[in-house]
Motif scaffolding. Structure first.
Motif, PDB file in Angstrom:
ATOM      1  N   ARG A 129      50.373  23.371  10.439  1.00 35.05           N
ATOM      2  CA  ARG A 129      51.266  24.031   9.609  1.00 35.05           C
ATOM      3  C   ARG A 129      52.333  23.248   9.304  1.00 35.05           C
ATOM      4  O   ARG A 129      53.274  23.521   8.432  1.00 35.05           O
ATOM      5  N   ILE A 130      52.392  21.902   9.437  1.00 31.68           N
ATOM      6  CA  ILE A 130      53.123  20.989   9.114  1.00 31.68           C
ATOM      7  C   ILE A 130      52.711  19.849   8.311  1.00 31.68           C
ATOM      8  O   ILE A 130      51.452  19.336   8.697  1.00 31.68           O
ATOM      9  N   ALA A 131      53.177  19.717   7.130  1.00 34.85           N
ATOM     10  CA  ALA A 131      52.572  18.724   6.177  1.00 34.85           C
ATOM     11  C   ALA A 131      53.604  17.312   6.464  1.00 34.85           C
ATOM     12  O   ALA A 131      54.793  17.561   6.166  1.00 34.85           O
ATOM     13  N   VAL A 190      56.268  23.969   6.691  1.00 39.28           N
ATOM     14  CA  VAL A 190      57.171  22.992   6.838  1.00 39.28           C
ATOM     15  C   VAL A 190      56.823  21.624   6.326  1.00 39.28           C
ATOM     16  O   VAL A 190      55.573  21.439   6.636  1.00 39.28           O
ATOM     17  N   VAL A 191      57.641  20.910   5.695  1.00 40.92           N
ATOM     18  CA  VAL A 191      57.128  19.547   5.166  1.00 40.92           C
ATOM     19  C   VAL A 191      58.149  18.571   5.794  1.00 40.92           C
ATOM     20  O   VAL A 191      59.258  18.689   5.580  1.00 40.92           O
ATOM     21  N   ILE A 192      57.547  17.384   6.037  1.00 43.40           N
ATOM     22  CA  ILE A 192      58.291  16.399   6.631  1.00 43.40           C
ATOM     23  C   ILE A 192      58.046  15.109   5.531  1.00 43.40           C
ATOM     24  O   ILE A 192      57.024  14.977   5.137  1.00 43.40           O
ATOM     25  N   PRO A 223      59.534  25.889  -2.033  1.00 42.72           N
ATOM     26  CA  PRO A 223      60.041  27.020  -1.374  1.00 42.72           C
ATOM     27  C   PRO A 223      59.707  27.051  -0.016  1.00 42.72           C
ATOM     28  O   PRO A 223      59.723  28.048   0.597  1.00 42.72           O
ATOM     29  N   LYS A 224      59.797  25.684   0.686  1.00 44.89           N
ATOM     30  CA  LYS A 224      59.702  25.719   1.983  1.00 44.89           C
ATOM     31  C   LYS A 224      60.508  24.893   2.485  1.00 44.89           C
ATOM     32  O   LYS A 224      61.130  24.014   1.737  1.00 44.89           O
ATOM     33  N   PRO A 225      60.709  24.690   3.947  1.00 47.10           N
ATOM     34  CA  PRO A 225      61.949  23.861   4.574  1.00 47.10           C
ATOM     35  C   PRO A 225      61.139  22.543   4.508  1.00 47.10           C
ATOM     36  O   PRO A 225      59.969  22.103   4.657  1.00 47.10           O
ATOM     37  N   ILE A 226      62.032  21.373   4.066  1.00 44.07           N
ATOM     38  CA  ILE A 226      61.657  19.995   4.204  1.00 44.07           C
ATOM     39  C   ILE A 226      62.749  19.308   4.753  1.00 44.07           C
ATOM     40  O   ILE A 226      63.768  19.217   4.468  1.00 44.07           O
ATOM     41  N   ILE A 227      62.111  18.461   5.595  1.00 48.95           N
ATOM     42  CA  ILE A 227      62.960  17.560   6.636  1.00 48.95           C
ATOM     43  C   ILE A 227      62.638  15.933   6.167  1.00 48.95           C
ATOM     44  O   ILE A 227      61.459  15.546   5.922  1.00 48.95           O
ATOM     45  N   LEU A 258      61.079  19.657  15.627  1.00 51.75           N
ATOM     46  CA  LEU A 258      61.957  20.521  15.129  1.00 51.75           C
ATOM     47  C   LEU A 258      61.165  21.418  13.947  1.00 51.75           C
ATOM     48  O   LEU A 258      61.348  22.453  13.789  1.00 51.75           O
ATOM     49  N   ALA A 259      60.391  20.563  13.126  1.00 52.66           N
ATOM     50  CA  ALA A 259      59.409  21.189  12.298  1.00 52.66           C
ATOM     51  C   ALA A 259      58.388  22.290  12.942  1.00 52.66           C
ATOM     52  O   ALA A 259      58.347  23.445  12.241  1.00 52.66           O
ATOM     53  N   THR A 260      57.762  22.223  14.224  1.00 47.86           N
ATOM     54  CA  THR A 260      57.249  23.062  14.750  1.00 47.86           C
ATOM     55  C   THR A 260      58.128  24.375  15.161  1.00 47.86           C
ATOM     56  O   THR A 260      57.545  25.473  14.888  1.00 47.86           O
ATOM     57  N   GLU A 261      59.320  24.256  15.532  1.00 47.42           N
ATOM     58  CA  GLU A 261      60.228  25.196  15.902  1.00 47.42           C
ATOM     59  C   GLU A 261      60.327  26.251  14.760  1.00 47.42           C
ATOM     60  O   GLU A 261      60.253  27.368  14.507  1.00 47.42           O
TER      61      GLU A 261
END
Ligand code: COA
Length: 260
Positions: free
Chosen positions: A14-16, A52-54, A97-101, A195-198
Motif C-alpha cells: 500500500r506504499i508507493a 501513502v506516497v514516499i 489526496p493522500k499523505p506524501i512524505i 512511518l508510512a506503514t503506520e
C-alpha cells in the motif's frame, strides 16, 4: 524509442515509493522529471492500492539538487513562466489526496527544497543539506519557496536562508522546522517506510480530510478554517470507515479501513 524513465515508481504494501532518477545530475529537475513526476502522482491519486506516497532521490548524495540549471541558460521569461505553470510540479504533492512524505536523502536545494516543502512531511538523513541558493544565481525561488518556507520556519529564518543562499545541515533544519525528523543516513528509508506503514493502516477517507483541513489552515483565517473543519468532521460521519473505526474500538479489535 521508449522515453527514458527519470521518475521510478515502486508499489508494495500500500506504499508507493517515487524515486527521482538522475543521480549523475544530483536528480536535478529537468523537463522530463517535471512531466513524469506530475503524471506519476496523478496515476497514484487514482490507484486504490496506494495509501501513502514516499518521494526520494536516487543515489546516495542527493534528494534533488534543484532545477536543472543547464536548462536556464538562454531561456526567456515567457518560456520559464510556461515551464513553471504547465507542469505544476510543486502543486502536485498538495493536490494528491493522500499523505506524501519526502525522504530527504541528501542535497535538497532550490527546487529540491521546494519539492520537499510541498510534501506533507519531511524526514531527513543526518547527511542531508537543505537550502535555497537561488540568490547565488541572481534569481529567487520560483517553486513556492518564498511562500512555503516562512510558513515552516518563520520570517527571520526565511530571510536568512533566501538572502544568503546558505545551506543548512539536517539538525539545523530540524531546529528551524524545515524537516520533521532526522535519522542516521543508513536508516532513512527504513524509518520512512515504518512511518508510512503506520499511516497506511489508517482510514484513507479521514487522511484525505485531514490533509484538506491542514492545507486550509495555511490559507484561511481561523474562523473560516474552523468552519471548514466542522464540515469535514460531519462529512467523516458518512463514511464506512467511521463505522468500522468506532465498532473496532468498542469490540476491542484493530480496525480494517476500506477507504469508503
Ligand atoms: N542543475 C543541473 N546540474 C546539476 C545541478 C543542478 N541544479 N546540481 C548538480 N548538477 C550536476 C553538476 O553539474 C555535475 O554534473 P557533471 O558531472 O556533468 O559536471 C553533477 O550534477 C554533480 O554535481 P557536482 O557539482 O560535481 O557535485 P558536488 O558534490 O561538487 O557539489 C552541489 C554538489 C549540490 C553543492 C553542487 O552540485 C551545486 O551547487 N548544485 C547546484 C545547486 C543549486 O544552485 N540549486 C538551485 C538551482 S535553482
Amino acid at each position: 524509442m521508449a522515453k527514458e524513465r527519470v521518475v521510478l515508481v515502486d508499489i508494495a504494501d500500500r506504499i508507493a515509493t517515487v524515486t527521482i532518477n538522475r543521480p549523475d545530475k544530483l536528480n536535478a529537475l529537468n523537463r522530463a522529471v517535471r512531466e513524469q513526476f506530475v503524471q506519476v502522482l496523478a496515476d497514484l491519486a487514482g490507484n486504490d492500492d496506494v495509501r501513502v506516497v514516499i518521494v526520494t532521490g536516487a543515489g546516495d548524495k542527493a534528494f534533488v539538487a534543484g532545477a536543472d540549471i543547464a536548462e536556464f541558460k538562454g531561456r526567456t521569461g515567457v518560456e520559464q513562466f510556461h515551464v513553471t505553470k504547465s507542469f505544476g510540479i510543486f502543486e502536485a504533492p498538495e493536490r494528491l489526496p493522500k499523505p506524501i512524505i519526502a525522504a530527504v536523502n541528501g542535497f535538497a536545494l532550490g527546487g529540491g527544497c521546494e519539492l520537499a516543502m510541498a510534501c506533507d512531511l519531511r524526514i531527513a538523513s543526518d547527511k542531508a543539506k537543505l537550502g535555497q541558493p537561488e540568490i547565488t544565481l541572481g534569481i529567487l525561488p520560483g517553486g513556492g519557496g518564498t511562500q512555503r518556507l516562512p510558513r515552516l520556519v518563520g520570517l527571520g529564518n526565511a530571510y536568512k536562508l533566501l538572502y544568503t543562499g546558505q545551506l543548512v545541515g539536517a539538525e539545523e533544519a530540524l531546529r528551524m522546522g524545515l524537516v520533521d525528523e532526522v535519522v542516521p543516513h543508513d536508516r532513512l528509508q527504513e524509518r520512512v517506510r515504518e512511518l508510512a506503514t503506520e499511516i497506511a493502516a489508517k482510514s484513507p477517507v479521514a487522511l484525505e480530510f485531514i490533509k484538506d483541513c491542514l492545507k486550509a489552515s495555511t490559507r484561511m483565517p481561523l474562523d473560516e478554517g474552523v468552519r471548514f473543519e466542522t464540515t469535514y468532521f460531519g462529512l467523516a460521519f458518512s463514511s464506512e470507515d467511521k463505522e468500522e473505526g468506532v465498532t473496532a474500538f468498542l469490540e476491542k479489535r484493530q480496525p480494517d479501513f476500506k477507504g469508503r
